[in-house]
Design an enzyme around this catalytic site. Sequence first.
Site, PDB file in Angstrom:
ATOM      1  N   GLU A   1       0.651  -1.089   0.201  1.00 37.47           N
ATOM      2  CA  GLU A   1       0.001   0.140   0.102  1.00 37.47           C
ATOM      3  C   GLU A   1       0.885   1.283   0.018  1.00 37.47           C
ATOM      4  OE1 GLU A   1      -3.398  -0.202  -0.138  1.00 37.47           O
ATOM      5  OE2 GLU A   1      -3.637  -2.346   0.449  1.00 37.47           O
TER       6      GLU A   1
ATOM      7  N   CYS B   1      -2.124   9.847   3.033  1.00 35.04           N
ATOM      8  CA  CYS B   1      -1.716   8.771   1.034  1.00 35.04           C
ATOM      9  C   CYS B   1      -2.860   9.479  -0.060  1.00 35.04           C
ATOM     10  CB  CYS B   1      -1.459   7.739   1.480  1.00 35.04           C
ATOM     11  SG  CYS B   1      -3.268   7.055   1.533  1.00 35.04           S
TER      12      CYS B   1
HETATM   13  P1  NAD Z   1       7.458   5.304   7.943  1.00 32.25           P
HETATM   14  O1  NAD Z   1       8.919   6.639   7.828  1.00 32.25           O
HETATM   15  O2  NAD Z   1       6.875   5.690   9.160  1.00 32.25           O
HETATM   16  O3  NAD Z   1       7.804   3.528   7.363  1.00 32.25           O
HETATM   17  C1  NAD Z   1       6.344   3.462   6.926  1.00 32.25           C
HETATM   18  C2  NAD Z   1       7.394   2.015   7.714  1.00 32.25           C
HETATM   19  O4  NAD Z   1       8.066   1.573   6.903  1.00 32.25           O
HETATM   20  C3  NAD Z   1       7.370   1.805   9.315  1.00 32.25           C
HETATM   21  O5  NAD Z   1       6.601   0.972  10.017  1.00 32.25           O
HETATM   22  C4  NAD Z   1       8.625   1.750   9.574  1.00 32.25           C
HETATM   23  O6  NAD Z   1       9.186   0.983  10.084  1.00 32.25           O
HETATM   24  C5  NAD Z   1       9.620   0.997   8.003  1.00 32.25           C
HETATM   25  N1  NAD Z   1      10.410   1.351   7.522  1.00 32.25           N
HETATM   26  C6  NAD Z   1      11.280   1.904   7.501  1.00 32.25           C
HETATM   27  N2  NAD Z   1      12.717   1.846   6.657  1.00 32.25           N
HETATM   28  C7  NAD Z   1      12.426   0.471   6.295  1.00 32.25           C
HETATM   29  C8  NAD Z   1      13.545  -0.794   5.654  1.00 32.25           C
HETATM   30  N3  NAD Z   1      14.371  -0.002   5.643  1.00 32.25           N
HETATM   31  N4  NAD Z   1      12.586  -2.345   5.758  1.00 32.25           N
HETATM   32  C9  NAD Z   1      11.643  -2.399   6.213  1.00 32.25           C
HETATM   33  N5  NAD Z   1      10.704  -1.189   7.013  1.00 32.25           N
HETATM   34  C10 NAD Z   1      11.101  -0.207   7.082  1.00 32.25           C
HETATM   35  O7  NAD Z   1       6.259   6.397   6.951  1.00 32.25           O
HETATM   36  P2  NAD Z   1       6.708   6.806   5.308  1.00 32.25           P
HETATM   37  O8  NAD Z   1       6.637   5.779   4.219  1.00 32.25           O
HETATM   38  O9  NAD Z   1       6.822   7.862   5.510  1.00 32.25           O
HETATM   39  O10 NAD Z   1       4.552   7.186   5.155  1.00 32.25           O
HETATM   40  C11 NAD Z   1       4.699   8.057   4.442  1.00 32.25           C
HETATM   41  C12 NAD Z   1       4.601   7.785   2.767  1.00 32.25           C
HETATM   42  O11 NAD Z   1       2.627   6.077   3.054  1.00 32.25           O
HETATM   43  C13 NAD Z   1       3.375   7.762   1.738  1.00 32.25           C
HETATM   44  O12 NAD Z   1       3.988   7.359   0.919  1.00 32.25           O
HETATM   45  C14 NAD Z   1       2.245   7.719   1.776  1.00 32.25           C
HETATM   46  O13 NAD Z   1       1.580   8.408   0.690  1.00 32.25           O
HETATM   47  C15 NAD Z   1       2.425   6.360   2.153  1.00 32.25           C
HETATM   48  N6  NAD Z   1       0.994   5.326   2.277  1.00 32.25           N
HETATM   49  C16 NAD Z   1       0.062   4.793   1.238  1.00 32.25           C
HETATM   50  C17 NAD Z   1      -1.365   4.216   2.086  1.00 32.25           C
HETATM   51  C18 NAD Z   1      -1.960   3.487   1.467  1.00 32.25           C
HETATM   52  O14 NAD Z   1      -2.912   3.096   2.051  1.00 32.25           O
HETATM   53  N7  NAD Z   1      -1.850   2.845  -0.106  1.00 32.25           N
HETATM   54  C19 NAD Z   1      -1.329   4.564   3.529  1.00 32.25           C
HETATM   55  C20 NAD Z   1      -0.901   5.547   4.235  1.00 32.25           C
HETATM   56  C21 NAD Z   1       0.785   6.031   4.023  1.00 32.25           C
END
Ligand code: NAD
Length: 493
Positions: free
Chosen positions: A238, A272
Site C-alpha cells: 500500500e 496518502c
Molecule cells: P514511515 O517512515 O513510518 O515508514 C513506513 C514503515 O516502513 C515504518 O513502519 C518503518 O519502520 C518501515 N521501514 C522504514 N524503513 C524500512 C526498511 N528499510 N525496511 C523495512 N521497513 C522499513 O512512513 P512513510 O513511508 O513516510 O509513510 C508515508 C508514505 O506512505 C507516503 O508515501 C504515503 O502516501 C504512503 N501511505 C500509503 C497508504 C496506502 O494505504 N496506500 C497509507 C498511508 C501512507
Amino acid sequence: MRRHRKARIMTATHRPSAPTIDDTEAIRRLRESFARQQAAFAKDPYPSLAQRQEQLGALAAMMVGNRDRIRRAVSEDFSVHPELFTDLVEVLGVAGRAAYAAEQLANWMTPEARFTDPGLYGSAQAAIRYQPKGVVGNIVPWNFPFDLSVGPLVEMLAAGNRVILKPSEFTPACGELLKEMIAATFDEDRVTVVTGGVDLARAFSQQRWDHLLYTGNPEVGRLIAMEAAKNLVPVTLELGGKCPAVLAPDSVDATSVEQILGTKLIKNGQMCISVDYCLVPRNKIDDFVGLAQTHMAERAPSFSETGDCTGIITERHLDRLIDLLEEARDAGCTIVELEPAAKVDRASRRMPLSLILDPADDLGVMQEEIFGPILVVKPYDSIDEAITHVNEGERPLGLYVFAKDEAVADDVLTRTSSGGACVNTCAVQGALPALGFGGVGTSGNGRHHGIEGFREFSNPRGVVTRGEGDLIQALYPPYGEVAQAVVTAALNG
Ligand code: NAD
C-alpha cells in the site's frame, strides 16, 4: 514525455531520517513471537466463524474502550491532532470496519462452487475454499497509526490468521499504546505488536511470513518487495504517489473547491489519498485561486492556529515541506498563501496551506509526493492534455474528477488508471469498509477493506471432490481409446 516526473518520488535524500534505536531485544522478541504464532497456527489452523466473530467483536470493543487513550496518543505524536477526527477515523472507522466484517463473514467464508464439465468429470464438485494463510505481518506507517495497523487486522483476523503488527518509529506513543491494548485483548499467539526502529523493520521484512502487508512510501516498498522475494513471501504493498484532481471546465466552482481543500486540510495533507495537485482549465485558474481564498477566509479562518490543524509529524518532515515551498519560490513560481497572515509554528509543527501555480516539472513539488499543506495547481488547455499529464506520471493511488457531465467524468476514468477514484469528491474511496482499497503500479498492489481484504489474506484453495461417471482416466497414460474418445468429442463440439 516527461518521464523524469516518475523518477524522484520520495528519494532517499528527501526522506526524513528515522530516529536511532537499539533493536536487539525487539528483534529477539519478533523471532520468538513469530515462532510461537507458527506453532499455534500448526495446532489450530482454521478458527470457526464464531471464533472469528468473537475476535472482531473484541477488536471493536478495544478501540471504543481505549478511545480517550487513543486520542491522547495520536495528539502526542503529532503535537496537535483534532480529537474528533481521531474519533471518526482511528476509533470509530476501525470499529465500524470490524462490525461490517463480522456481519459479512459467514458469506465471505462460504465456499464458492465452480463449474465442472459433466462430460469429463461426471458428478464431481469443485469449489474455492478460503483458507487462513497463517502468520501475517503488518508494517505500519506513521500517518494513521491505528487505522493502518488495526484496520487491516480486521480482514487478517476475519480470514483466520495470526498477526504481528509493527508500528512506525515516528509514532512512539501510539506504538506503545497499541502494544498494550493488543496484549490486553488478544493472546500473544493470535495477535502481537513489536516496536522499535529501522533495524527491527528490516528484520521484520526478512521473516518468512505467510503474507506481508507494507504501507508506506514506494522507495521502502521496493526494498520490502525484494526482501520478501528472497523467501517467496506474498506481499501487499500500500504505497503512495501524487494523487491528481482533474476539474472539467464546468466544475471550477465553490462546491469542487470545498471538496478539494477540505480533503487537503485533513491531517494537513499528510494522507496518502490527499489531493497532491489540481489540473484546472487555463482560463479558470484565477477563478480557482479566488474560490480557494474565499473558502479559507470564510470556512477555515486562521486554520493553522486551530486545534483542527494537524502538526507535521516531525521537524525533519516539516523542513522537507518548507524546502519544497522555498525551492518553488526561488524558481520564481507564483505562491498563493491561503492564510496570508499565518506563519509556520515550529513549536507545534503546524504549517499554513499554500497553492503553487504552474511549477516547472523539474521542481520537487512536481516530482515528489507532497504529503503536506502545499497544493499544486497546473493549467491545461484541453481535457486530452489533462489526461496525458496524468498518464505521463506514475499511476496514482487516488484520482478525483470533478465534472457535471457524467460522460466527461467517465472519459477521464476510462482513459486513466489509479488504485481508486472519486467523482465530484475526494478520498471517500478510502473511508468505506465495503470497498476494496489499494494501489496500482508504484502506488501499490493488492487490496484491504471488505471482501477484497478477506480474500487478500486468504488462500483461495481450489478443491475438487470426485463424483461418479467421470472420464478422468483419459488423462492417465498409456493413452488409448478413452483419451481418443474425449478428444474426438471435444473437437466435434
Ligand atoms: P514511515 O517512515 O513510518 O515508514 C513506513 C514503515 O516502513 C515504518 O513502519 C518503518 O519502520 C518501515 N521501514 C522504514 N524503513 C524500512 C526498511 N528499510 N525496511 C523495512 N521497513 C522499513 O512512513 P512513510 O513511508 O513516510 O509513510 C508515508 C508514505 O506512505 C507516503 O508515501 C504515503 O502516501 C504512503 N501511505 C500509503 C497508504 C496506502 O494505504 N496506500 C497509507 C498511508 C501512507
